[in-house]
Design a protein around this motif. Sequence first.
Motif, PDB file in Angstrom:
ATOM      1  N   SER A  91      -3.337   2.198  -3.210  1.00 15.20           N
ATOM      2  CA  SER A  91      -3.346   3.456  -2.806  1.00 15.20           C
ATOM      3  C   SER A  91      -4.044   3.731  -1.566  1.00 15.20           C
ATOM      4  O   SER A  91      -5.206   2.944  -1.456  1.00 15.20           O
ATOM      5  CB  SER A  91      -3.716   4.438  -4.154  1.00 15.20           C
ATOM      6  N   GLY A  92      -3.864   4.504  -0.731  1.00 18.80           N
ATOM      7  CA  GLY A  92      -4.644   5.018   0.224  1.00 18.80           C
ATOM      8  C   GLY A  92      -4.318   4.706   1.598  1.00 18.80           C
ATOM      9  O   GLY A  92      -3.129   4.234   1.871  1.00 18.80           O
ATOM     10  N   GLU A  93      -5.176   4.726   2.385  1.00 12.96           N
ATOM     11  CA  GLU A  93      -5.150   4.415   3.886  1.00 12.96           C
ATOM     12  C   GLU A  93      -4.873   2.621   3.803  1.00 12.96           C
ATOM     13  O   GLU A  93      -5.645   2.073   3.366  1.00 12.96           O
ATOM     14  CB  GLU A  93      -6.190   4.711   4.707  1.00 12.96           C
ATOM     15  N   PRO A  94      -3.881   1.995   4.380  1.00  7.70           N
ATOM     16  CA  PRO A  94      -3.583   0.688   4.373  1.00  7.70           C
ATOM     17  C   PRO A  94      -4.795  -0.296   4.740  1.00  7.70           C
ATOM     18  O   PRO A  94      -5.083  -1.219   3.823  1.00  7.70           O
ATOM     19  CB  PRO A  94      -2.321   0.319   5.353  1.00  7.70           C
ATOM     20  N   ALA A  95      -5.348  -0.149   5.924  1.00 10.34           N
ATOM     21  CA  ALA A  95      -6.472  -1.036   6.237  1.00 10.34           C
ATOM     22  C   ALA A  95      -7.742  -0.926   5.315  1.00 10.34           C
ATOM     23  O   ALA A  95      -8.101  -1.747   4.778  1.00 10.34           O
ATOM     24  CB  ALA A  95      -6.909  -0.711   7.546  1.00 10.34           C
ATOM     25  N   ARG A  96      -8.019   0.321   4.722  1.00 12.22           N
ATOM     26  CA  ARG A  96      -9.093   0.362   3.912  1.00 12.22           C
ATOM     27  C   ARG A  96      -8.736   0.027   2.576  1.00 12.22           C
ATOM     28  O   ARG A  96      -9.504  -1.113   2.045  1.00 12.22           O
ATOM     29  CB  ARG A  96      -9.426   1.797   3.678  1.00 12.22           C
ATOM     30  N   ALA A  97      -7.524  -0.101   2.275  1.00 15.02           N
ATOM     31  CA  ALA A  97      -6.990  -0.741   0.801  1.00 15.02           C
ATOM     32  C   ALA A  97      -7.104  -2.136   0.842  1.00 15.02           C
ATOM     33  O   ALA A  97      -7.512  -2.565  -0.114  1.00 15.02           O
ATOM     34  CB  ALA A  97      -5.750   0.081   0.388  1.00 15.02           C
ATOM     35  N   VAL A 130       0.744  -1.230  -0.094  1.00 15.59           N
ATOM     36  CA  VAL A 130      -0.073   0.102   0.009  1.00 15.59           C
ATOM     37  C   VAL A 130       0.890   1.140  -0.049  1.00 15.59           C
ATOM     38  O   VAL A 130       1.807   1.528   0.827  1.00 15.59           O
ATOM     39  CB  VAL A 130      -0.901   0.053   1.377  1.00 15.59           C
ATOM     40  N   ASP A 131       0.621   2.011  -1.018  1.00 12.88           N
ATOM     41  CA  ASP A 131       1.627   3.171  -1.128  1.00 12.88           C
ATOM     42  C   ASP A 131       0.608   4.450  -0.446  1.00 12.88           C
ATOM     43  O   ASP A 131      -0.166   4.880  -0.946  1.00 12.88           O
ATOM     44  CB  ASP A 131       1.534   3.708  -2.734  1.00 12.88           C
ATOM     45  N   VAL A 132       1.069   4.799   0.764  1.00 14.81           N
ATOM     46  CA  VAL A 132       0.528   5.865   1.713  1.00 14.81           C
ATOM     47  C   VAL A 132       0.795   7.123   1.184  1.00 14.81           C
ATOM     48  O   VAL A 132       0.106   8.020   1.788  1.00 14.81           O
ATOM     49  CB  VAL A 132       1.047   5.596   3.097  1.00 14.81           C
ATOM     50  N   THR A 133       1.616   7.272   0.210  1.00 12.16           N
ATOM     51  CA  THR A 133       1.778   8.616  -0.176  1.00 12.16           C
ATOM     52  C   THR A 133       0.539   9.049  -1.364  1.00 12.16           C
ATOM     53  O   THR A 133       0.965  10.164  -2.013  1.00 12.16           O
ATOM     54  CB  THR A 133       3.196   8.859  -1.042  1.00 12.16           C
ATOM     55  N   THR A 134      -0.175   8.095  -1.846  1.00 12.44           N
ATOM     56  CA  THR A 134      -1.331   8.353  -2.805  1.00 12.44           C
ATOM     57  C   THR A 134      -2.496   8.199  -2.241  1.00 12.44           C
ATOM     58  O   THR A 134      -2.716   7.454  -1.060  1.00 12.44           O
ATOM     59  CB  THR A 134      -0.779   7.457  -3.966  1.00 12.44           C
ATOM     60  N   TYR A 135      -3.599   8.672  -2.703  1.00 11.21           N
ATOM     61  CA  TYR A 135      -4.830   8.563  -2.555  1.00 11.21           C
ATOM     62  C   TYR A 135      -5.611   8.038  -3.735  1.00 11.21           C
ATOM     63  O   TYR A 135      -5.287   8.617  -4.760  1.00 11.21           O
ATOM     64  CB  TYR A 135      -5.722   9.615  -1.740  1.00 11.21           C
ATOM     65  N   LEU A 136      -6.963   7.533  -3.718  1.00 10.39           N
ATOM     66  CA  LEU A 136      -7.695   7.287  -4.851  1.00 10.39           C
ATOM     67  C   LEU A 136      -8.635   8.456  -5.033  1.00 10.39           C
ATOM     68  O   LEU A 136      -9.559   8.897  -4.052  1.00 10.39           O
ATOM     69  CB  LEU A 136      -8.613   5.840  -4.547  1.00 10.39           C
ATOM     70  N   ALA A 137      -8.815   8.652  -6.403  1.00 13.35           N
ATOM     71  CA  ALA A 137      -9.744  10.031  -6.736  1.00 13.35           C
ATOM     72  C   ALA A 137     -10.749   9.364  -7.809  1.00 13.35           C
ATOM     73  O   ALA A 137     -10.175   8.749  -8.790  1.00 13.35           O
ATOM     74  CB  ALA A 137      -8.940  11.280  -7.035  1.00 13.35           C
ATOM     75  N   GLU A 138     -11.698   9.974  -7.791  1.00 16.52           N
ATOM     76  CA  GLU A 138     -12.854   9.472  -8.898  1.00 16.52           C
ATOM     77  C   GLU A 138     -12.627  10.520  -9.971  1.00 16.52           C
ATOM     78  O   GLU A 138     -12.819  11.695  -9.660  1.00 16.52           O
ATOM     79  CB  GLU A 138     -14.145   9.440  -8.789  1.00 16.52           C
ATOM     80  N   GLU A 139     -12.141  10.355 -11.392  1.00 21.15           N
ATOM     81  CA  GLU A 139     -12.057  11.337 -12.455  1.00 21.15           C
ATOM     82  C   GLU A 139     -13.421  11.537 -13.057  1.00 21.15           C
ATOM     83  O   GLU A 139     -14.641  10.641 -12.872  1.00 21.15           O
ATOM     84  CB  GLU A 139     -11.284  10.548 -13.476  1.00 21.15           C
ATOM     85  N   PRO A 140     -13.796  12.880 -13.592  1.00 19.69           N
ATOM     86  CA  PRO A 140     -15.112  12.985 -14.265  1.00 19.69           C
ATOM     87  C   PRO A 140     -15.638  11.827 -15.177  1.00 19.69           C
ATOM     88  O   PRO A 140     -17.014  11.714 -14.823  1.00 19.69           O
ATOM     89  CB  PRO A 140     -14.856  14.358 -15.091  1.00 19.69           C
ATOM     90  N   ASP A 141     -14.978  11.028 -15.505  1.00 17.15           N
ATOM     91  CA  ASP A 141     -15.536  10.130 -16.443  1.00 17.15           C
ATOM     92  C   ASP A 141     -15.666   8.819 -15.784  1.00 17.15           C
ATOM     93  O   ASP A 141     -15.947   7.861 -16.365  1.00 17.15           O
ATOM     94  CB  ASP A 141     -14.513   9.664 -17.802  1.00 17.15           C
ATOM     95  N   GLY A 142     -15.562   8.665 -14.290  1.00 15.40           N
ATOM     96  CA  GLY A 142     -15.692   7.763 -13.652  1.00 15.40           C
ATOM     97  C   GLY A 142     -14.907   6.746 -13.261  1.00 15.40           C
ATOM     98  O   GLY A 142     -14.778   5.981 -12.395  1.00 15.40           O
ATOM     99  N   ARG A 143     -13.544   7.051 -13.886  1.00 19.93           N
ATOM    100  CA  ARG A 143     -12.327   6.174 -13.726  1.00 19.93           C
ATOM    101  C   ARG A 143     -11.963   6.430 -12.500  1.00 19.93           C
ATOM    102  O   ARG A 143     -11.784   7.926 -11.946  1.00 19.93           O
ATOM    103  CB  ARG A 143     -11.208   6.475 -14.791  1.00 19.93           C
ATOM    104  N   ILE A 144     -11.218   5.692 -11.531  1.00 21.16           N
ATOM    105  CA  ILE A 144     -10.368   5.827 -10.422  1.00 21.16           C
ATOM    106  C   ILE A 144      -9.112   5.852 -10.643  1.00 21.16           C
ATOM    107  O   ILE A 144      -8.580   5.120 -11.113  1.00 21.16           O
ATOM    108  CB  ILE A 144     -10.936   4.368  -9.292  1.00 21.16           C
ATOM    109  N   GLU A 145      -8.472   6.917 -10.247  1.00 21.36           N
ATOM    110  CA  GLU A 145      -7.044   7.055 -10.378  1.00 21.36           C
ATOM    111  C   GLU A 145      -6.278   7.192  -9.040  1.00 21.36           C
ATOM    112  O   GLU A 145      -6.731   7.993  -8.038  1.00 21.36           O
ATOM    113  CB  GLU A 145      -6.806   8.377 -11.407  1.00 21.36           C
ATOM    114  N   ALA A 146      -5.074   6.819  -8.954  1.00 22.35           N
ATOM    115  CA  ALA A 146      -4.257   7.164  -7.861  1.00 22.35           C
ATOM    116  C   ALA A 146      -3.555   8.417  -7.984  1.00 22.35           C
ATOM    117  O   ALA A 146      -2.967   8.621  -8.943  1.00 22.35           O
ATOM    118  CB  ALA A 146      -3.097   5.984  -7.593  1.00 22.35           C
TER     119      ALA A 146
END
Length: 184
Positions: free
Chosen positions: A114-120, A58-74
């Motif tokens: 990506s993100g918080e380790p336990a959630r990821a 788990v890369d804790v320096t990134t987070y997941l974000a939803e793009e306008p087209d619905g894609r999830i990106e780190a």
Amino acid sequence: MNEPAKEPRPGTGPVAYVPRKITGPVLMGVVPGQPLAVAHRAAELAYSLDVKLICAYVDVTTYLAEEPDGRIEARPIDPDGIDDDIEGIAAAIRERLQDALDGTGIDWSFATLSGEPARALGRLAESTDASVIVVGTRERGLGARLEEVLVGSVAVHLTHRQHRPVLVVPLAPHTRHPRQEGHH
């Protein structure tokens, strides 16, 4: 009454528990510099259950974000922050696991999350229907405090956030990564 006391009579009482064979993969959380003992325990478990092993960093320096087209990106938490070579770190971990696990006959794979380790880890466990999540305890010593701030206790968070069993592999306090020797 000559009936044996412990034998249940057909049609009486609740339906007996019938254990099912575990088929979901073993999911192991990996951190940089983690002793191979964690991978070895996870591999033994996967081998014993005859299931796949998924190793996840788990890369804790990134987070997941939803793009306008619905894609999830780190995305990086701090784009101007420390220019850590995350891909290099993930590649080095994968290579170390490859050295340890290739040739063992275990069907294993590597994922970077990506993100918080336990959630990821919880999300990946859910999507892969993992049977168990394996994590190591934090080591004491150099970098432990920073890791504690970043990671918290992943095992504790996992047990509160999802329903799968969590296997915590204890790491002996004296176990040190070779590069940490001599730096007290």
